[in-house]
Scaffold this motif. Structure first.
Motif, PDB file in Angstrom:
ATOM      1  N   ASP A 277      -7.917   9.861  -0.455  1.00  0.00           N
ATOM      2  CA  ASP A 277      -9.136   9.263  -0.509  1.00  0.00           C
ATOM      3  C   ASP A 277      -9.137   7.509  -1.647  1.00  0.00           C
ATOM      4  O   ASP A 277      -7.648   7.125  -1.002  1.00  0.00           O
ATOM      5  CB  ASP A 277      -9.394  10.070  -1.594  1.00  0.00           C
ATOM      6  CG  ASP A 277      -9.247  10.380  -3.019  1.00  0.00           C
ATOM      7  OD1 ASP A 277      -8.285   9.318  -2.998  1.00  0.00           O
ATOM      8  OD2 ASP A 277      -9.666  11.002  -3.455  1.00  0.00           O
ATOM      9  N   GLY A 278      -9.713   7.130  -1.535  1.00  0.00           N
ATOM     10  CA  GLY A 278      -9.612   5.690  -1.697  1.00  0.00           C
ATOM     11  C   GLY A 278      -9.733   4.430  -1.353  1.00  0.00           C
ATOM     12  O   GLY A 278     -10.552   4.870   0.496  1.00  0.00           O
ATOM     13  N   PRO A 279      -9.562   3.380  -0.925  1.00  0.00           N
ATOM     14  CA  PRO A 279     -10.338   2.390   0.000  1.00  0.00           C
ATOM     15  C   PRO A 279      -9.417   2.123   1.380  1.00  0.00           C
ATOM     16  O   PRO A 279      -9.686   2.276   1.863  1.00  0.00           O
ATOM     17  CB  PRO A 279     -10.179   1.243  -0.977  1.00  0.00           C
ATOM     18  CG  PRO A 279      -8.990   1.373  -1.986  1.00  0.00           C
ATOM     19  CD  PRO A 279      -9.495   2.867  -2.098  1.00  0.00           C
ATOM     20  N   ALA A 280      -7.856   3.168   1.594  1.00  0.00           N
ATOM     21  CA  ALA A 280      -7.206   2.815   2.708  1.00  0.00           C
ATOM     22  C   ALA A 280      -6.662   3.894   2.233  1.00  0.00           C
ATOM     23  O   ALA A 280      -6.056   4.433   2.348  1.00  0.00           O
ATOM     24  CB  ALA A 280      -6.129   1.403   2.360  1.00  0.00           C
ATOM     25  N   ARG A 281      -7.367   4.808   3.106  1.00  0.00           N
ATOM     26  CA  ARG A 281      -7.697   5.745   3.056  1.00  0.00           C
ATOM     27  C   ARG A 281      -6.983   6.132   4.537  1.00  0.00           C
ATOM     28  O   ARG A 281      -7.212   5.933   5.522  1.00  0.00           O
ATOM     29  CB  ARG A 281      -8.624   7.111   2.695  1.00  0.00           C
ATOM     30  CG  ARG A 281      -9.419   7.110   3.581  1.00  0.00           C
ATOM     31  CD  ARG A 281     -10.879   7.712   2.752  1.00  0.00           C
ATOM     32  NE  ARG A 281     -11.872   8.017   3.925  1.00  0.00           N
ATOM     33  CZ  ARG A 281     -12.244   8.902   3.959  1.00  0.00           C
ATOM     34  NH1 ARG A 281     -12.230  10.161   3.202  1.00  0.00           N
ATOM     35  NH2 ARG A 281     -13.056   9.393   4.399  1.00  0.00           N
ATOM     36  N   GLY A 282      -5.496   7.206   4.607  1.00  0.00           N
ATOM     37  CA  GLY A 282      -5.382   8.285   5.426  1.00  0.00           C
ATOM     38  C   GLY A 282      -3.829   7.710   6.716  1.00  0.00           C
ATOM     39  O   GLY A 282      -3.595   7.141   5.646  1.00  0.00           O
ATOM     40  N   PHE A 283      -3.163   8.240   7.788  1.00  0.00           N
ATOM     41  CA  PHE A 283      -2.289   7.453   7.957  1.00  0.00           C
ATOM     42  C   PHE A 283      -2.604   8.103   9.327  1.00  0.00           C
ATOM     43  O   PHE A 283      -2.703   9.442   9.513  1.00  0.00           O
ATOM     44  CB  PHE A 283      -1.373   8.126   7.239  1.00  0.00           C
ATOM     45  CG  PHE A 283      -0.342   9.013   7.534  1.00  0.00           C
ATOM     46  CD1 PHE A 283      -0.147   9.608   8.206  1.00  0.00           C
ATOM     47  CD2 PHE A 283      -0.577  10.035   6.185  1.00  0.00           C
ATOM     48  CE1 PHE A 283       0.641  11.044   8.370  1.00  0.00           C
ATOM     49  CE2 PHE A 283      -0.494  11.092   6.300  1.00  0.00           C
ATOM     50  CZ  PHE A 283      -0.129  11.813   6.785  1.00  0.00           C
ATOM     51  N   GLY A 284      -1.341   7.746   9.862  1.00  0.00           N
ATOM     52  CA  GLY A 284      -0.925   7.665  11.809  1.00  0.00           C
ATOM     53  C   GLY A 284       0.128   6.960  12.038  1.00  0.00           C
ATOM     54  O   GLY A 284      -0.208   6.055  12.212  1.00  0.00           O
TER      55      GLY A 284
ATOM     56  N   GLU B 100      -1.906  21.714  13.949  1.00  0.00           N
ATOM     57  CA  GLU B 100      -2.597  22.335  12.965  1.00  0.00           C
ATOM     58  C   GLU B 100      -1.949  22.074  11.744  1.00  0.00           C
ATOM     59  O   GLU B 100      -2.184  23.060  11.923  1.00  0.00           O
ATOM     60  CB  GLU B 100      -4.128  22.012  12.913  1.00  0.00           C
ATOM     61  CG  GLU B 100      -4.924  21.585  11.464  1.00  0.00           C
ATOM     62  CD  GLU B 100      -6.647  22.549  11.799  1.00  0.00           C
ATOM     63  OE1 GLU B 100      -7.172  22.508  10.830  1.00  0.00           O
ATOM     64  OE2 GLU B 100      -6.502  22.226  12.596  1.00  0.00           O
ATOM     65  N   LEU B 101      -1.804  21.846  11.201  1.00  0.00           N
ATOM     66  CA  LEU B 101      -1.233  22.476   9.922  1.00  0.00           C
ATOM     67  C   LEU B 101      -2.260  21.958   8.587  1.00  0.00           C
ATOM     68  O   LEU B 101      -2.404  20.987   8.412  1.00  0.00           O
ATOM     69  CB  LEU B 101       0.281  22.158   8.654  1.00  0.00           C
ATOM     70  CG  LEU B 101       1.722  21.748   9.964  1.00  0.00           C
ATOM     71  CD1 LEU B 101       2.513  21.192   9.775  1.00  0.00           C
ATOM     72  CD2 LEU B 101       2.082  23.855   9.920  1.00  0.00           C
TER      73      LEU B 101
ATOM     74  N   SER C  72       3.818  11.991  18.044  1.00  0.00           N
ATOM     75  CA  SER C  72       2.672  11.183  16.461  1.00  0.00           C
ATOM     76  C   SER C  72       2.250  12.303  15.003  1.00  0.00           C
ATOM     77  O   SER C  72       1.782  13.698  15.898  1.00  0.00           O
ATOM     78  CB  SER C  72       1.523  10.449  17.659  1.00  0.00           C
ATOM     79  OG  SER C  72       0.490  11.379  18.577  1.00  0.00           O
ATOM     80  N   ALA C  73       1.433  11.831  14.487  1.00  0.00           N
ATOM     81  CA  ALA C  73       1.371  12.752  13.260  1.00  0.00           C
ATOM     82  C   ALA C  73      -0.483  11.687  12.778  1.00  0.00           C
ATOM     83  O   ALA C  73       0.027  10.795  13.054  1.00  0.00           O
ATOM     84  CB  ALA C  73       1.933  12.426  12.124  1.00  0.00           C
ATOM     85  N   HIS C  74      -0.498  12.709  12.495  1.00  0.00           N
ATOM     86  CA  HIS C  74      -2.499  11.513  11.737  1.00  0.00           C
ATOM     87  C   HIS C  74      -2.581  13.006  11.355  1.00  0.00           C
ATOM     88  O   HIS C  74      -2.455  14.136  10.448  1.00  0.00           O
ATOM     89  CB  HIS C  74      -2.772  11.785  13.405  1.00  0.00           C
ATOM     90  CG  HIS C  74      -4.598  11.747  12.829  1.00  0.00           C
ATOM     91  ND1 HIS C  74      -4.583  10.374  12.320  1.00  0.00           N
ATOM     92  CD2 HIS C  74      -6.144  11.910  12.290  1.00  0.00           C
ATOM     93  CE1 HIS C  74      -6.464   9.773  11.944  1.00  0.00           C
ATOM     94  NE2 HIS C  74      -6.674  11.562  12.373  1.00  0.00           N
ATOM     95  N   LEU C  75      -3.069  12.200   9.451  1.00  0.00           N
ATOM     96  CA  LEU C  75      -3.411  12.825   8.018  1.00  0.00           C
ATOM     97  C   LEU C  75      -5.183  12.715   8.861  1.00  0.00           C
ATOM     98  O   LEU C  75      -5.156  12.089   8.932  1.00  0.00           O
ATOM     99  CB  LEU C  75      -3.293  12.254   7.575  1.00  0.00           C
ATOM    100  CG  LEU C  75      -4.472  12.362   6.016  1.00  0.00           C
ATOM    101  CD1 LEU C  75      -3.501  13.884   5.298  1.00  0.00           C
ATOM    102  CD2 LEU C  75      -3.669  11.744   5.138  1.00  0.00           C
ATOM    103  N   SER C  76      -6.090  14.417   8.887  1.00  0.00           N
ATOM    104  CA  SER C  76      -7.405  14.546   8.749  1.00  0.00           C
ATOM    105  C   SER C  76      -7.707  14.570   7.084  1.00  0.00           C
ATOM    106  O   SER C  76      -7.077  14.727   6.698  1.00  0.00           O
ATOM    107  CB  SER C  76      -7.546  15.268   9.548  1.00  0.00           C
ATOM    108  OG  SER C  76      -8.963  15.668   9.596  1.00  0.00           O
TER     109      SER C  76
END
Length: 184
Positions: A92-99, A139-140, A160-164
């Protein structure tokens, strides 16, 4: 006189070449003309779209996020093996997530470990593409705080990995973090 003319002729091209070489590694950021104010096709003035203001950084949330990353590192780095892919990011927050994407040099079985701290859950998606096979997203889902691991078979190519993100964009900033580590 001939020697003066000889040196004058290459002077201009050499000066131009030197100035071009000096700017070869430079990067220039020009504003997007599609979003700059001006006049429209009908002659009326146009305006920039309103920008949303980023929330001010709360020192307590920042401290909690730093502690959460330390705890997250402890969960993810406990998994043995050579690291193929490692990525962490805020939930969460202003710059959330990654890929992120990494190259798989050798086909085989790899352990995917996902972890999160400070949120009710996190979902990490792993996907691989190469010319002969597409691994549909694995999906984990992780109950936080905690981690989950799964062994998957990867082929040569890219993974590739992606955070939902578990919360909507306007959710309060709590310092929750998540990550993934792929080891072989």
């Amino acid at each position: 006189m001939r020697t003066k003319g000889f040196w004058r002729r290459p002077a201009l091209p050499l000066c131009l070449l030197a100035s071009l070489a000096g700017t070869a590694g430079c990067s220039y950021d020009y504003p997007d003309t599609a979003h700059t104010p001006g006049t429209g096709a009908d002659g009326t003035a146009t305006a920039l779209p309103a920008k949303s203001a980023a929330p001010p950084a709360d020192p307590l949330v920042l401290e909690r996020e730093v502690r959460n990353y330390q705890d997250l590192d402890g969960l993810l780095k406990a998994v043995p093996g050579d690291v193929l892919l490692f990525q962490e990011g805020p939930l969460d927050g202003p710059a959330r997530g990654f890929g992120t994407t990494e190259q798989v040099d050798a086909a085989g079985e790899y352990t995917v470990t996902a972890a999160c701290i400070g949120a009710p859950n996190a979902r990490i998606f792993i996907r691989q593409e190469n010319p002969t096979v597409t691994l549909w997203p694995v999906e984990l889902t992780v109950d936080c705080p905690g981690s989950a691991s799964q062994v998957i078979t990867l082929q040569q190519g890219y993974v590739s990995a992606h955070l939902s993100l578990p919360a909507p964009a306007d959710a309060p900033w709590t310092g929750a973090v998540g990550g993934v580590r792929v080891t072989g």
